[in-house]
Design a protein around this motif. Structure first.
Motif, PDB file in Angstrom:
ATOM      1  N   TYR A  13       0.888  -1.157   0.000  1.00 38.49           N
ATOM      2  CA  TYR A  13       0.000   0.000   0.000  1.00 38.49           C
ATOM      3  C   TYR A  13       0.925   1.205   0.000  1.00 38.49           C
ATOM      4  O   TYR A  13       1.561   1.496   1.020  1.00 38.49           O
ATOM      5  N   ILE A  14       1.058   1.841  -1.148  1.00 36.24           N
ATOM      6  CA  ILE A  14       2.042   2.915  -1.301  1.00 36.24           C
ATOM      7  C   ILE A  14       1.339   4.214  -1.672  1.00 36.24           C
ATOM      8  O   ILE A  14       0.518   4.240  -2.597  1.00 36.24           O
ATOM      9  N   LEU A  15       1.676   5.272  -0.962  1.00 37.25           N
ATOM     10  CA  LEU A  15       1.106   6.596  -1.186  1.00 37.25           C
ATOM     11  C   LEU A  15       2.060   7.413  -2.053  1.00 37.25           C
ATOM     12  O   LEU A  15       3.267   7.415  -1.816  1.00 37.25           O
ATOM     13  N   HIS A  16       1.519   8.096  -3.070  1.00 39.21           N
ATOM     14  CA  HIS A  16       2.317   8.895  -3.998  1.00 39.21           C
ATOM     15  C   HIS A  16       1.729  10.298  -4.116  1.00 39.21           C
ATOM     16  O   HIS A  16       0.508  10.448  -4.133  1.00 39.21           O
ATOM     17  N   GLU A  17       2.589  11.307  -4.252  1.00 40.08           N
ATOM     18  CA  GLU A  17       2.145  12.665  -4.573  1.00 40.08           C
ATOM     19  C   GLU A  17       2.128  12.817  -6.089  1.00 40.08           C
ATOM     20  O   GLU A  17       3.078  12.406  -6.760  1.00 40.08           O
ATOM     21  N   ALA A  18       1.088  13.410  -6.624  1.00 38.47           N
ATOM     22  CA  ALA A  18       1.042  13.702  -8.052  1.00 38.47           C
ATOM     23  C   ALA A  18       1.974  14.867  -8.341  1.00 38.47           C
ATOM     24  O   ALA A  18       1.984  15.855  -7.608  1.00 38.47           O
ATOM     25  N   GLU A  19       2.761  14.752  -9.389  1.00 37.72           N
ATOM     26  CA  GLU A  19       3.667  15.844  -9.760  1.00 37.72           C
ATOM     27  C   GLU A  19       2.942  16.962 -10.498  1.00 37.72           C
ATOM     28  O   GLU A  19       3.387  18.094 -10.486  1.00 37.72           O
ATOM     29  N   ASP A  20       1.824  16.638 -11.137  1.00 33.97           N
ATOM     30  CA  ASP A  20       1.135  17.622 -11.972  1.00 33.97           C
ATOM     31  C   ASP A  20      -0.090  18.253 -11.320  1.00 33.97           C
ATOM     32  O   ASP A  20      -0.748  19.083 -11.926  1.00 33.97           O
ATOM     33  N   ILE A  65      -2.635   6.151  -4.746  1.00 30.25           N
ATOM     34  CA  ILE A  65      -2.337   5.009  -3.886  1.00 30.25           C
ATOM     35  C   ILE A  65      -2.272   3.762  -4.758  1.00 30.25           C
ATOM     36  O   ILE A  65      -3.190   3.507  -5.540  1.00 30.25           O
ATOM     37  N   THR A  66      -1.179   3.007  -4.630  1.00 26.34           N
ATOM     38  CA  THR A  66      -1.116   1.703  -5.289  1.00 26.34           C
ATOM     39  C   THR A  66      -1.280   0.653  -4.201  1.00 26.34           C
ATOM     40  O   THR A  66      -0.623   0.703  -3.161  1.00 26.34           O
ATOM     41  N   GLU A  67      -2.205  -0.267  -4.450  1.00 27.92           N
ATOM     42  CA  GLU A  67      -2.509  -1.305  -3.471  1.00 27.92           C
ATOM     43  C   GLU A  67      -2.442  -2.667  -4.139  1.00 27.92           C
ATOM     44  O   GLU A  67      -2.945  -2.839  -5.245  1.00 27.92           O
TER      45      GLU A  67
END
Length: 100
Positions: A40-47, A54-56
């Protein structure tokens, strides 16, 4: 049983993304012990300064469904709700690759 995956998207209320991410990451222990959760990984959008992705990956659809009934997860959702403007995502079927 087939693995279950999602790409989730949370759009924070304007200017609230960092606070939302902080709250979610501080509660990452909630998922660390979650049965059936592979990642379960949280990511900030660059744009977009308000979007989190979130990728799960779960052992099964049932494991994911059970997580949404977990007391700690429900509590986290309740604490974060006021920071979220929109929630969505797409369900995908993992078929292989590194880490699978």
């Amino acid at each position: 049983m087939e693995k279950y995956a999602m790409f989730g998207k949370l759009t924070a209320k304007p200017g609230q993304r960092d606070e939302l991410a902080r709250m979610m990451l501080e509660s990452s222990g909630t998922l660390e012990d979650m049965e059936g959760c592979i990642y379960y990984i949280l990511h900030e959008a660059e744009d977009n300064p308000d979007d989190l992705w979130i990728t799960e990956l779960w052992e099964s659809k049932e494991a994911h469904a059970a997580s949404l009934k977990n007391e700690k997860v429900l509590e986290l959702i309740g604490r974060c709700r006021h920071l979220i403007a929109e929630a969505g995502g797409i369900k995908v079927r993992p078929i292989g690759g590194k880490g699978f």
